[in-house]
Design an enzyme around this catalytic site. Sequence first.
Site, PDB file in Angstrom:
ATOM      1  N   TRP A   1      24.783 -22.027   1.627  1.00 58.21           N
ATOM      2  CA  TRP A   1      26.093 -21.356   1.702  1.00 58.21           C
ATOM      3  C   TRP A   1      26.929 -21.942   2.840  1.00 58.21           C
ATOM      4  O   TRP A   1      26.399 -22.457   3.822  1.00 58.21           O
ATOM      5  CB  TRP A   1      25.921 -19.838   1.873  1.00 58.21           C
ATOM      6  CG  TRP A   1      25.189 -19.416   3.120  1.00 58.21           C
ATOM      7  CD1 TRP A   1      23.838 -19.240   3.253  1.00 58.21           C
ATOM      8  CD2 TRP A   1      25.767 -19.133   4.415  1.00 58.21           C
ATOM      9  NE1 TRP A   1      23.528 -18.867   4.541  1.00 58.21           N
ATOM     10  CE2 TRP A   1      24.693 -18.789   5.279  1.00 58.21           C
ATOM     11  CE3 TRP A   1      27.056 -19.126   4.939  1.00 58.21           C
ATOM     12  CZ2 TRP A   1      24.877 -18.453   6.625  1.00 58.21           C
ATOM     13  CZ3 TRP A   1      27.237 -18.797   6.276  1.00 58.21           C
ATOM     14  CH2 TRP A   1      26.166 -18.460   7.096  1.00 58.21           C
TER      15      TRP A   1
ATOM     16  N   GLU B   1      26.386 -17.967  19.439  1.00 50.57           N
ATOM     17  CA  GLU B   1      26.273 -18.988  18.389  1.00 50.57           C
ATOM     18  C   GLU B   1      27.187 -20.179  18.695  1.00 50.57           C
ATOM     19  O   GLU B   1      26.830 -21.325  18.431  1.00 50.57           O
ATOM     20  CB  GLU B   1      26.646 -18.407  17.019  1.00 50.57           C
ATOM     21  CG  GLU B   1      25.703 -17.325  16.492  1.00 50.57           C
ATOM     22  CD  GLU B   1      24.366 -17.869  15.993  1.00 50.57           C
ATOM     23  OE1 GLU B   1      24.212 -19.097  15.907  1.00 50.57           O
ATOM     24  OE2 GLU B   1      23.479 -17.043  15.706  1.00 50.57           O
TER      25      GLU B   1
ATOM     26  N   GLU C   1      22.805 -24.234  12.049  1.00 50.51           N
ATOM     27  CA  GLU C   1      23.235 -23.246  13.049  1.00 50.51           C
ATOM     28  C   GLU C   1      24.755 -23.247  13.221  1.00 50.51           C
ATOM     29  O   GLU C   1      25.352 -22.209  13.467  1.00 50.51           O
ATOM     30  CB  GLU C   1      22.567 -23.536  14.405  1.00 50.51           C
ATOM     31  CG  GLU C   1      21.109 -23.134  14.483  1.00 50.51           C
ATOM     32  CD  GLU C   1      20.918 -21.624  14.560  1.00 50.51           C
ATOM     33  OE1 GLU C   1      21.875 -20.909  14.908  1.00 50.51           O
ATOM     34  OE2 GLU C   1      19.805 -21.164  14.268  1.00 50.51           O
TER      35      GLU C   1
ATOM     36  N   HIS D   1      26.932 -20.607  11.685  1.00 47.47           N
ATOM     37  CA  HIS D   1      26.904 -19.209  12.133  1.00 47.47           C
ATOM     38  C   HIS D   1      28.117 -18.873  13.004  1.00 47.47           C
ATOM     39  O   HIS D   1      28.796 -17.868  12.785  1.00 47.47           O
ATOM     40  CB  HIS D   1      25.612 -18.905  12.902  1.00 47.47           C
ATOM     41  CG  HIS D   1      24.379 -19.165  12.103  1.00 47.47           C
ATOM     42  ND1 HIS D   1      23.120 -19.218  12.649  1.00 47.47           N
ATOM     43  CD2 HIS D   1      24.215 -19.407  10.767  1.00 47.47           C
ATOM     44  CE1 HIS D   1      22.230 -19.459  11.698  1.00 47.47           C
ATOM     45  NE2 HIS D   1      22.873 -19.596  10.554  1.00 47.47           N
TER      46      HIS D   1
ATOM     47  N   GLU E   1      14.640 -17.313  17.818  1.00 50.70           N
ATOM     48  CA  GLU E   1      15.110 -17.279  16.431  1.00 50.70           C
ATOM     49  C   GLU E   1      14.797 -15.920  15.811  1.00 50.70           C
ATOM     50  O   GLU E   1      15.600 -15.387  15.034  1.00 50.70           O
ATOM     51  CB  GLU E   1      14.469 -18.395  15.593  1.00 50.70           C
ATOM     52  CG  GLU E   1      14.861 -19.806  16.002  1.00 50.70           C
ATOM     53  CD  GLU E   1      16.268 -20.221  15.562  1.00 50.70           C
ATOM     54  OE1 GLU E   1      17.043 -19.381  15.076  1.00 50.70           O
ATOM     55  OE2 GLU E   1      16.588 -21.408  15.710  1.00 50.70           O
TER      56      GLU E   1
ATOM     57  N   THR F   1      17.302 -13.372  17.206  1.00 51.66           N
ATOM     58  CA  THR F   1      18.622 -13.434  16.560  1.00 51.66           C
ATOM     59  C   THR F   1      18.548 -12.919  15.117  1.00 51.66           C
ATOM     60  O   THR F   1      19.492 -12.305  14.639  1.00 51.66           O
ATOM     61  CB  THR F   1      19.222 -14.859  16.568  1.00 51.66           C
ATOM     62  OG1 THR F   1      18.224 -15.776  16.152  1.00 51.66           O
ATOM     63  CG2 THR F   1      19.736 -15.246  17.928  1.00 51.66           C
TER      64      THR F   1
ATOM     65  N   ASP G   1      18.939 -17.334   7.712  1.00 54.35           N
ATOM     66  CA  ASP G   1      18.770 -18.670   8.325  1.00 54.35           C
ATOM     67  C   ASP G   1      17.882 -18.571   9.562  1.00 54.35           C
ATOM     68  O   ASP G   1      16.978 -19.386   9.767  1.00 54.35           O
ATOM     69  CB  ASP G   1      20.127 -19.235   8.794  1.00 54.35           C
ATOM     70  CG  ASP G   1      21.000 -19.754   7.646  1.00 54.35           C
ATOM     71  OD1 ASP G   1      20.604 -19.639   6.484  1.00 54.35           O
ATOM     72  OD2 ASP G   1      22.090 -20.296   7.966  1.00 54.35           O
ATOM     73  N   GLU G   2      18.169 -17.568  10.398  1.00 51.88           N
ATOM     74  CA  GLU G   2      17.407 -17.425  11.651  1.00 51.88           C
ATOM     75  C   GLU G   2      15.921 -17.225  11.346  1.00 51.88           C
ATOM     76  O   GLU G   2      15.064 -17.752  12.049  1.00 51.88           O
ATOM     77  CB  GLU G   2      17.913 -16.241  12.490  1.00 51.88           C
ATOM     78  CG  GLU G   2      19.419 -16.194  12.760  1.00 51.88           C
ATOM     79  CD  GLU G   2      19.954 -17.289  13.666  1.00 51.88           C
ATOM     80  OE1 GLU G   2      19.238 -18.284  13.914  1.00 51.88           O
ATOM     81  OE2 GLU G   2      21.103 -17.165  14.131  1.00 51.88           O
TER      82      GLU G   2
ATOM     83  N   HIS H   1      14.308 -20.506  10.470  1.00 49.23           N
ATOM     84  CA  HIS H   1      14.123 -21.301  11.689  1.00 49.23           C
ATOM     85  C   HIS H   1      12.949 -20.766  12.516  1.00 49.23           C
ATOM     86  O   HIS H   1      12.157 -21.529  13.062  1.00 49.23           O
ATOM     87  CB  HIS H   1      15.406 -21.297  12.535  1.00 49.23           C
ATOM     88  CG  HIS H   1      16.591 -21.900  11.825  1.00 49.23           C
ATOM     89  ND1 HIS H   1      17.887 -21.706  12.227  1.00 49.23           N
ATOM     90  CD2 HIS H   1      16.663 -22.701  10.717  1.00 49.23           C
ATOM     91  CE1 HIS H   1      18.709 -22.361  11.416  1.00 49.23           C
ATOM     92  NE2 HIS H   1      17.989 -22.967  10.488  1.00 49.23           N
TER      93      HIS H   1
HETATM   94 FE   LIG Z   1      19.052 -19.658  15.416  1.00 50.37          FE
HETATM   95 FE   LIG Z   2      22.286 -18.908  14.715  1.00 53.45          FE
END
Ligand SMILES: [Fe+2]
Ligand SMILES: [Fe+2]
Length: 329
Positions: free
Chosen positions: A33, A76, A111, A114, A164, A167, A196-197, A200
């Site tokens: 995305w 971010e 990242e 974000h 990670e 977050t 996403d976090e 990661h």
């Molecule tokens: Fe992150």
């Molecule tokens: Fe992030």
Amino acid sequence: MAHKNIRLEVMQTIEKDVDSFINQYLIPVEEIWQPTDLLPNFQAENYMEEVTQIREEAKELGYDFWIVLVGDMVTEEALPTYESWLMDMEGIDQHGRNSWSKWIRQWTGEENRHGDTLNKYLYLSGRVNMREVEITTQHLINDGFEVGTGRDPYRNFIYTSFQELATNISHSRVGKIAKKKGNKSLAKMCNLIAGDEMRHHLAYRHFVKTIFDYDASEMMLAFADMMQKKIIMPAQNLRQSGGKMASAFDDFSNAAQRLGVYTTYDYIDILEKLNAHWEISKISNLTDEAEKARDYLLKLPSRMLRIADRIKIPQDANRFKWVEPNGIV
Ligand SMILES: [Fe+2]
Ligand SMILES: [Fe+2]
């Protein structure tokens, strides 16, 4: 200094697997995305309706909420700090373009979306003093951060494994609050970012798990050392215009604790999860020093819980220039 060479050897050994880690934990650019998927389309005729909807949905959210969202966005946006810090790790060959540096570039690429997303959302929400927010971002990048890892990959990967997940927790909690208040578009942004976090986090904890297989005692000592120093938040140096370095961090963190977005209990919970995933209690064949480090790590969560119960969070929201129309006079 002998241990340093072993670290480098371990990093070079694992490097062969990094391409497969990239496939497993990161998403190809064309498939992932993008911020504008979640934001008004300014090339469309009805763009103003979409903007109006964002502004309407933003009206129900309270003072602490905006402080937390600004702090999260600014964190971010300080991505240049994190990329340059990670690129400087031992074993990362930025110029030879080894797989480790490829990981860091592609992690950075993910990242970067974000801050883009949250920045555009905050601008469109009409609820924050964007110029004050931008000043804070520039200051945070100027101030940099010092999280106690040095150039050591072992300490760095402990930090990123921890951070990670932190977050992931805070973005998904912000998303939940937004959803409860009927703000669907912001809830979706926060959930996608949180996703996403999580990927990661899973990658970094995999890196650490692999290092435990090769160099258990040194990995254990690095983990204990980072927890002794405490995992400092990447926004530790947060300030507002005219303020001293780090002077806004406590008030931001208190707002997050009041909202329940990220608390001391989450910190302890993350530590327990890492101890469990890395099976710290089962790791043997350690040096005497590393045995002590392991015992320290296993006892730390309950020790921290006793202290956490005594911490009182100030109940009054602090005023921030970020949300006052003309700053604070
Ligand atoms: Fe992150
Ligand atoms: Fe992030």
